[in-house]
Design a protein around this motif. Sequence first.
Motif, PDB file in Angstrom:
ATOM      1  N   LEU A  86       0.688  -1.239  -0.009  1.00 31.30           N
ATOM      2  CA  LEU A  86       0.071  -0.116  -0.055  1.00 31.30           C
ATOM      3  C   LEU A  86       0.698   1.155   0.055  1.00 31.30           C
ATOM      4  N   ASN A  89       7.662   2.687   0.680  1.00 32.22           N
ATOM      5  CA  ASN A  89       8.570   2.045   1.625  1.00 32.22           C
ATOM      6  C   ASN A  89       7.587   1.129   2.162  1.00 32.22           C
ATOM      7  N   THR A  90       7.265  -0.255   1.997  1.00 33.76           N
ATOM      8  CA  THR A  90       6.348  -0.925   2.502  1.00 33.76           C
ATOM      9  C   THR A  90       6.165  -1.098   3.843  1.00 33.76           C
ATOM     10  N   VAL A  91       5.421  -0.597   4.643  1.00 34.06           N
ATOM     11  CA  VAL A  91       5.048  -0.934   5.919  1.00 34.06           C
ATOM     12  C   VAL A  91       3.777  -1.687   6.101  1.00 34.06           C
ATOM     13  N   ARG A  92       2.904  -1.300   5.111  1.00 32.18           N
ATOM     14  CA  ARG A  92       1.564  -1.966   5.014  1.00 32.18           C
ATOM     15  C   ARG A  92       1.257  -2.489   3.735  1.00 32.18           C
ATOM     16  N   PHE A  93       0.564  -3.781   3.910  1.00 32.95           N
ATOM     17  CA  PHE A  93       0.364  -4.534   2.749  1.00 32.95           C
ATOM     18  C   PHE A  93      -1.086  -5.236   2.903  1.00 32.95           C
ATOM     19  N   HIS A 223       5.813   7.632   1.454  1.00 27.77           N
ATOM     20  CA  HIS A 223       6.082   7.364   2.981  1.00 27.77           C
ATOM     21  C   HIS A 223       4.785   6.730   3.768  1.00 27.77           C
ATOM     22  N   LYS A 224       5.247   6.270   4.703  1.00 27.05           N
ATOM     23  CA  LYS A 224       3.894   5.809   5.460  1.00 27.05           C
ATOM     24  C   LYS A 224       2.689   6.381   5.520  1.00 27.05           C
ATOM     25  N   ILE A 225       1.680   5.899   5.398  1.00 29.17           N
ATOM     26  CA  ILE A 225       0.456   6.733   5.484  1.00 29.17           C
ATOM     27  C   ILE A 225       0.027   7.112   7.140  1.00 29.17           C
ATOM     28  N   GLN A 226       0.056   8.207   7.200  1.00 26.07           N
ATOM     29  CA  GLN A 226      -0.198   8.839   8.643  1.00 26.07           C
ATOM     30  C   GLN A 226      -1.525   8.654   9.122  1.00 26.07           C
ATOM     31  N   SER A 227      -1.638   7.824  10.438  1.00 30.05           N
ATOM     32  CA  SER A 227      -3.160   7.790  10.919  1.00 30.05           C
ATOM     33  C   SER A 227      -3.762   9.159  11.216  1.00 30.05           C
ATOM     34  N   SER A 228      -2.790  10.209  11.448  1.00 26.60           N
ATOM     35  CA  SER A 228      -3.483  11.582  12.081  1.00 26.60           C
ATOM     36  C   SER A 228      -4.267  11.937  10.911  1.00 26.60           C
ATOM     37  N   LEU A 232      -9.126   6.204   6.358  1.00 25.18           N
ATOM     38  CA  LEU A 232      -8.366   5.878   5.094  1.00 25.18           C
ATOM     39  C   LEU A 232      -9.529   5.183   3.920  1.00 25.18           C
ATOM     40  N   LEU A 234      -9.062   3.591   0.551  1.00 27.15           N
ATOM     41  CA  LEU A 234      -8.135   3.092  -0.611  1.00 27.15           C
ATOM     42  C   LEU A 234      -8.845   2.609  -1.890  1.00 27.15           C
TER      43      LEU A 234
ATOM     44  N   ASP B  95      -2.260  -6.467   6.266  1.00 29.81           N
ATOM     45  CA  ASP B  95      -1.178  -6.688   7.308  1.00 29.81           C
ATOM     46  C   ASP B  95      -0.020  -5.654   7.309  1.00 29.81           C
ATOM     47  N   PHE B 213      -5.475   1.204  11.039  1.00 31.08           N
ATOM     48  CA  PHE B 213      -6.680   1.069  10.288  1.00 31.08           C
ATOM     49  C   PHE B 213      -7.459  -0.095  10.224  1.00 31.08           C
ATOM     50  N   LEU B 234     -11.891   0.579  -0.341  1.00 28.41           N
ATOM     51  CA  LEU B 234     -11.974   0.117   0.767  1.00 28.41           C
ATOM     52  C   LEU B 234     -12.331   1.542   1.573  1.00 28.41           C
ATOM     53  N   THR B 263       9.039   6.214   8.053  1.00 30.60           N
ATOM     54  CA  THR B 263      10.065   6.144   7.045  1.00 30.60           C
ATOM     55  C   THR B 263      10.646   7.568   6.632  1.00 30.60           C
TER      56      THR B 263
END
Lengths: 344, 344
Positions: A86, A89-93, A223-228, A232, A234, B95, B213, B234, B263
């Motif tokens: 997602l 810089n893959t943190v979430r997928f 960059h990592k999607i910020q929860s702030s 979200l 998608l 994940d 999320f 989503l 990141t």
Amino acid sequence: MPDSLQETPTILHNSSTLHGHQLETSTAPYTEMAQDDLNWKTFFEENSKPNHFDENVKLISEVCQQAAIKKLRVALITSGGTTVPLEKNTVRFIDNFSAGTRGSASAEYFLEAGYQVIFLHRSKSLEPYSRHLVGRSIFDIIEICPENIIVGEKHQAEMRKLTEKYQRYKSSLLMISFNSLSDYLWLLQATAQKMQILGPLALLYLAAAVSDFYIPASQMPCHKIQSSGGPLSLSLQLVPKMLAPLVTLWAPNAFIVSFKLETNEALLETKAKESLEKYHHHVVIGNLLHSRKVYVLLVDRNNSAPEEIRLSDSELESGIEIESKIIENLKIRHDNYYANHKTG
Amino acid sequence: MPDSLQETPTILHNSSTLHGHQLETSTAPYTEMAQDDLNWKTFFEENSKPNHFDENVKLISEVCQQAAIKKLRVALITSGGTTVPLEKNTVRFIDNFSAGTRGSASAEYFLEAGYQVIFLHRSKSLEPYSRHLVGRSIFDIIEICPENIIVGEKHQAEMRKLTEKYQRYKSSLLMISFNSLSDYLWLLQATAQKMQILGPLALLYLAAAVSDFYIPASQMPCHKIQSSGGPLSLSLQLVPKMLAPLVTLWAPNAFIVSFKLETNEALLETKAKESLEKYHHHVVIGNLLHSRKVYVLLVDRNNSAPEEIRLSDSELESGIEIESKIIENLKIRHDNYYANHKTG
């Protein structure tokens, strides 16, 4: 070159609002078949080769060439789920549920049936032979003696049997791993192409749980999607159906078996038949998420009646695995295919 | 009871169109803090306890009670990523990238520092001791002799060292696993509550990569999302920030360390400080995805200067792990906390 991938919506991370991510929906007309026909080439253009690709393809090529010389059958088994990043810089997928049970068990039975096996599997998913030890720590299996470290007495019989099988078949087994959808598709394409040299000796057993939806690289945030940013939204694109070029272009002479995993029994046979009508490959194995270890439905493209394979309770209790019956069944179908292909 | 979870958009699988899933965006006003304050109770009401919950909580409780009697420190280490299902019959999930490297390495150093360790980890993520063997097959480590099965000579020294450590510490190590976000949060809450008996002897080291999320259970489709519906939209809700009730209600006397993985280096210190100001716990360890094995930034709530821990190239080459330095540092901070807590 089609640019339809760019026309559709993506993650919109709107920094001008504190209260939520915003999402636009596409109003462009959309036709699934047209996209299928066009987009697989675009996918490979937009997603670069995985790490170690050339080394892996060289190993695959050697297996195929050796088998072709010796007229041995080769089964490509795909196993485990693919991931869809997602973020760059893959943190979430997004991941697909698949431990690799079907693929790893099937690999053992293909080996026992005399096939060379290319096991294209999700990294850290179940693997042939070691799958039997899952949940047990090696430190509980081995014991320290003053002079040596040995396998504990209660594990000796099982470990001897497994190790002997592993040793017997390891020269017939090539393990190649993937993580992402893109890694998987690059390796699938290359393997199918290298298997062309085998003609109808090649069998493809597509048990991997491949993502249906992805976010094109060009549309991912860096960059990592910020929860702030709040909730979200998608927007995911359909993955081009690679079975189409696989059957017609990459592996035109191979015997190709695909899987349909459903959670709704009412859809199972229909979905399997639709897939065969659409892609013109050889067998679809339908299975349901909650009964997949005891029931499968084999549907072939000759429109003969679907064939059920079921494990009885007593078979299940005695340790028989449904994959032993699936591979036994497929071996006969592959025999017939090979005989007809040679004389046809 | 707030019903704000129901007010926001979800997956809309509109069967009346062949050309795409449709999505509605919420127009309701949204305030993050207000949701944080209210929603954690709703989350537990809407998500049922994981399998084996009561047995696991009993084991956790026993560890805490024994340690309290003996005045031993207990570290809860959370490790690995949580999953968020997209469907009720879970085929697909989101994940978080996390092999569990930080948590599993840290567990070994906490054990060596004299802590009892509760290792709350993602199923199949890295575990203390066995993590050193990842990528190696047990069948390549052991060898069959006529009379016995032994560890091969070239693996003897390493396996002896690891097995001895494992045996020495296994009675101080409780392993509890989770998969989903919901499993994790249920177990985190229960463990923190059981650790209350330890007062300031308890340390929480929150290294798990927890989803930001999720899709509330009430808004998930029952069956596998069909790709024939076209592109997929989503809509994900923010997970309530559990650090708030954790610090104030579940573990009010424990020493609490959280992690911030970013990141973007520019955000690291700011994000760490914001977290401490918001939740009033004790230490935030900031780290960057691509340098996390050689660099961390420790920020505490007393507004003293952030403390950097870096591994030099020579330390890295000699096999030193940054977690050994992190735990050494935290042990001193926990000492001080314990001393002040007792006298304060």
